[in-house]
Design a protein around this motif. Sequence first.
Motif, PDB file in Angstrom:
ATOM      1  N   LEU A 182      22.442  -6.450  -9.301  1.00 14.82           N
ATOM      2  CA  LEU A 182      23.481  -7.445  -9.504  1.00 14.82           C
ATOM      3  C   LEU A 182      23.996  -7.834  -8.117  1.00 14.82           C
ATOM      4  CD1 LEU A 182      25.471  -5.915 -12.516  1.00 14.82           C
ATOM      5  CD2 LEU A 182      23.808  -7.783 -12.557  1.00 14.82           C
ATOM      6  N   TRP A 183      23.758  -9.092  -7.733  1.00 18.26           N
ATOM      7  CA  TRP A 183      24.051  -9.508  -6.365  1.00 18.26           C
ATOM      8  C   TRP A 183      25.521  -9.900  -6.222  1.00 18.26           C
ATOM      9  CZ3 TRP A 183      20.353  -7.777  -3.596  1.00 18.26           C
ATOM     10  CH2 TRP A 183      19.072  -7.692  -4.130  1.00 18.26           C
ATOM     11  N   ALA A 184      26.346  -8.873  -6.121  1.00 18.31           N
ATOM     12  CA  ALA A 184      27.795  -9.111  -6.077  1.00 18.31           C
ATOM     13  C   ALA A 184      28.208  -9.951  -4.878  1.00 18.31           C
ATOM     14  CB  ALA A 184      28.537  -7.776  -6.056  1.00 18.31           C
ATOM     15  N   ARG A 185      27.489  -9.817  -3.755  1.00 14.30           N
ATOM     16  CA  ARG A 185      27.849 -10.571  -2.554  1.00 14.30           C
ATOM     17  C   ARG A 185      27.174 -11.934  -2.508  1.00 14.30           C
ATOM     18  NH1 ARG A 185      30.386  -8.149   1.522  1.00 14.30           N
ATOM     19  NH2 ARG A 185      29.435  -9.549   3.037  1.00 14.30           N
ATOM     20  N   HIS A 186      26.336 -12.247  -3.483  1.00 15.78           N
ATOM     21  CA  HIS A 186      25.604 -13.515  -3.476  1.00 15.78           C
ATOM     22  C   HIS A 186      25.783 -14.230  -4.803  1.00 15.78           C
ATOM     23  CE1 HIS A 186      23.603 -12.519   0.324  1.00 15.78           C
ATOM     24  NE2 HIS A 186      23.550 -11.296  -0.143  1.00 15.78           N
ATOM     25  N   TRP A 187      26.972 -14.168  -5.327  1.00 20.30           N
ATOM     26  CA  TRP A 187      27.236 -14.772  -6.626  1.00 20.30           C
ATOM     27  C   TRP A 187      27.156 -16.292  -6.602  1.00 20.30           C
ATOM     28  CZ3 TRP A 187      31.248 -18.198  -6.676  1.00 20.30           C
ATOM     29  CH2 TRP A 187      32.150 -18.112  -5.601  1.00 20.30           C
TER      30      TRP A 187
ATOM     31  N   PRO B  16      16.854  -6.348   4.593  1.00 20.28           N
ATOM     32  CA  PRO B  16      16.626  -6.297   3.142  1.00 20.28           C
ATOM     33  C   PRO B  16      16.698  -4.882   2.590  1.00 20.28           C
ATOM     34  CG  PRO B  16      14.546  -6.476   4.267  1.00 20.28           C
ATOM     35  CD  PRO B  16      15.603  -6.538   5.336  1.00 20.28           C
ATOM     36  N   SER B  17      17.852  -4.255   2.691  1.00 21.12           N
ATOM     37  CA  SER B  17      18.033  -2.881   2.220  1.00 21.12           C
ATOM     38  C   SER B  17      18.439  -2.869   0.750  1.00 21.12           C
ATOM     39  CB  SER B  17      19.113  -2.191   3.053  1.00 21.12           C
ATOM     40  OG  SER B  17      20.335  -2.887   2.953  1.00 21.12           O
ATOM     41  N   PRO B  18      18.242  -1.744   0.056  1.00 21.08           N
ATOM     42  CA  PRO B  18      18.606  -1.662  -1.362  1.00 21.08           C
ATOM     43  C   PRO B  18      20.087  -1.915  -1.631  1.00 21.08           C
ATOM     44  CG  PRO B  18      17.152   0.152  -0.759  1.00 21.08           C
ATOM     45  CD  PRO B  18      17.535  -0.527   0.520  1.00 21.08           C
ATOM     46  N   ASP B  19      20.956  -1.652  -0.632  1.00 21.74           N
ATOM     47  CA  ASP B  19      22.387  -1.871  -0.822  1.00 21.74           C
ATOM     48  C   ASP B  19      22.823  -3.222  -0.250  1.00 21.74           C
ATOM     49  OD1 ASP B  19      22.051  -1.294   1.839  1.00 21.74           O
ATOM     50  OD2 ASP B  19      23.856  -0.057   1.999  1.00 21.74           O
TER      51      ASP B  19
ATOM     52  N   TRP C 211      26.153  -4.856  -1.076  1.00 18.27           N
ATOM     53  CA  TRP C 211      27.406  -4.250  -0.635  1.00 18.27           C
ATOM     54  C   TRP C 211      27.514  -4.142   0.884  1.00 18.27           C
ATOM     55  CZ3 TRP C 211      30.184  -4.489  -4.719  1.00 18.27           C
ATOM     56  CH2 TRP C 211      29.606  -4.301  -5.979  1.00 18.27           C
ATOM     57  N   SER C 212      26.413  -4.312   1.577  1.00 16.94           N
ATOM     58  CA  SER C 212      26.406  -4.129   3.026  1.00 16.94           C
ATOM     59  C   SER C 212      26.816  -5.408   3.753  1.00 16.94           C
ATOM     60  CB  SER C 212      25.008  -3.698   3.487  1.00 16.94           C
ATOM     61  OG  SER C 212      24.938  -3.667   4.893  1.00 16.94           O
ATOM     62  N   THR C 213      27.525  -5.243   4.867  1.00 16.13           N
ATOM     63  CA  THR C 213      27.890  -6.383   5.717  1.00 16.13           C
ATOM     64  C   THR C 213      27.043  -6.428   6.980  1.00 16.13           C
ATOM     65  OG1 THR C 213      29.596  -5.069   6.852  1.00 16.13           O
ATOM     66  CG2 THR C 213      30.272  -6.344   4.909  1.00 16.13           C
ATOM     67  N   ASN C 214      26.010  -5.590   7.059  1.00 19.21           N
ATOM     68  CA  ASN C 214      25.197  -5.500   8.269  1.00 19.21           C
ATOM     69  C   ASN C 214      24.265  -6.701   8.402  1.00 19.21           C
ATOM     70  OD1 ASN C 214      24.183  -4.271  10.615  1.00 19.21           O
ATOM     71  ND2 ASN C 214      22.418  -3.484   9.500  1.00 19.21           N
ATOM     72  N   VAL C 215      24.403  -7.401   9.529  1.00 17.80           N
ATOM     73  CA  VAL C 215      23.516  -8.513   9.870  1.00 17.80           C
ATOM     74  C   VAL C 215      23.069  -8.298  11.304  1.00 17.80           C
ATOM     75  CG1 VAL C 215      23.285 -11.013  10.103  1.00 17.80           C
ATOM     76  CG2 VAL C 215      24.757 -10.066   8.321  1.00 17.80           C
ATOM     77  N   ASP C 216      21.760  -8.388  11.553  1.00 18.66           N
ATOM     78  CA  ASP C 216      21.206  -8.041  12.862  1.00 18.66           C
ATOM     79  C   ASP C 216      20.646  -9.239  13.610  1.00 18.66           C
ATOM     80  OD1 ASP C 216      21.583  -5.172  13.006  1.00 18.66           O
ATOM     81  OD2 ASP C 216      20.094  -4.988  11.401  1.00 18.66           O
ATOM     82  N   ILE C 217      20.379  -9.027  14.906  1.00 18.54           N
ATOM     83  CA  ILE C 217      19.727 -10.018  15.759  1.00 18.54           C
ATOM     84  C   ILE C 217      18.477  -9.388  16.366  1.00 18.54           C
ATOM     85  CG2 ILE C 217      19.922 -11.413  17.854  1.00 18.54           C
ATOM     86  CD1 ILE C 217      22.890 -11.688  17.305  1.00 18.54           C
ATOM     87  N   TYR C 218      17.362 -10.099  16.246  1.00 15.68           N
ATOM     88  CA  TYR C 218      16.090  -9.651  16.812  1.00 15.68           C
ATOM     89  C   TYR C 218      15.645 -10.621  17.899  1.00 15.68           C
ATOM     90  CZ  TYR C 218      15.269  -6.179  13.126  1.00 15.68           C
ATOM     91  OH  TYR C 218      15.362  -5.085  12.287  1.00 15.68           O
ATOM     92  N   LEU C 219      14.942 -10.076  18.896  1.00 15.71           N
ATOM     93  CA  LEU C 219      14.380 -10.867  19.990  1.00 15.71           C
ATOM     94  C   LEU C 219      12.864 -10.798  19.899  1.00 15.71           C
ATOM     95  CD1 LEU C 219      15.150 -12.433  22.648  1.00 15.71           C
ATOM     96  CD2 LEU C 219      14.692 -10.280  23.849  1.00 15.71           C
TER      97      LEU C 219
END
Length: 291
Positions: free
Chosen positions: A181-186, A254-257, A260-268
Amino acid sequence: MRFGVLVFAAAAAGVLAAEGGNANQNSLKPLDSHLFHSLNKISPPIVLPDQTRALYTTSRYDPEKNKSFSFLSLLDTVSGESTQLTPEMEGERISSPMWLNENTAGYVFKGALYQHNLQPNINGTLFYNTTVGISSATYRAATGQLFFLADVYSDGNINSVAGYKEKEKNRTDSAQVFDNLWARHWNKWMTPVKANLFSVKVPLAENGGLGQAAREVNLMQGLAPSVDPLLRWEAEGYAVSNDGQHAAYVVRSPSPDLSWSTNVDIYLVPCNGSGQPELLTEAYKGAASNP
């Protein structure tokens, strides 16, 4: 500082042009919701390296016609004069103004890239188009590379998108199973289509224009694969170094949580796709943005 003032002046002139008058007591009117939504909206300027000219787009909404319009303009940063390059386009907004070389502009309209010779009030020429629409495009003349975002499926291949869509169109069932249930992507649908960052080599031709585009390179292919197609990596933004050698992009892991997670990363990653993406924000567990 002078350039900043000129850009602001051009924006202000565009706002007044929307009302068809000068800034005097007779033309002033209350800023109600109707007028607010009909005002011209100016994009950030894209400046030539010599800082003598800049490209920007103008968009507006006509509440009477219930339609949107936009056009590309050229600003002379020395004189402050602005020239409308394209006719006013109806519907989808012109976006991603860019310099392909000092005499050629580029822009994205309806998911395709157009080039423009800087002559006033003429349409650009279709230059680069794919089976899927592109967005957030930019160009680096130093390496002759075009960068853009495009929505693709799990194989990360632009050319296979049409086949996937045709397969979905011809499905004989409509059943779907959700185990999250995508609570953060409603406010949006979670689909197998995700935005990926691509680069494509577009060299200069002998006549000074642009040559034939090469094959697209997915700069996110080096990321760890995801088992769940709904949990794949998706680019939320990116930036390219001035020399066109490296790109940094923003993605949510793309983690299972995920919900609920607020983690957003930057890749080079190298812009030619020759190396693995390097995680720059491993020590930060919050939301990173604006590389």
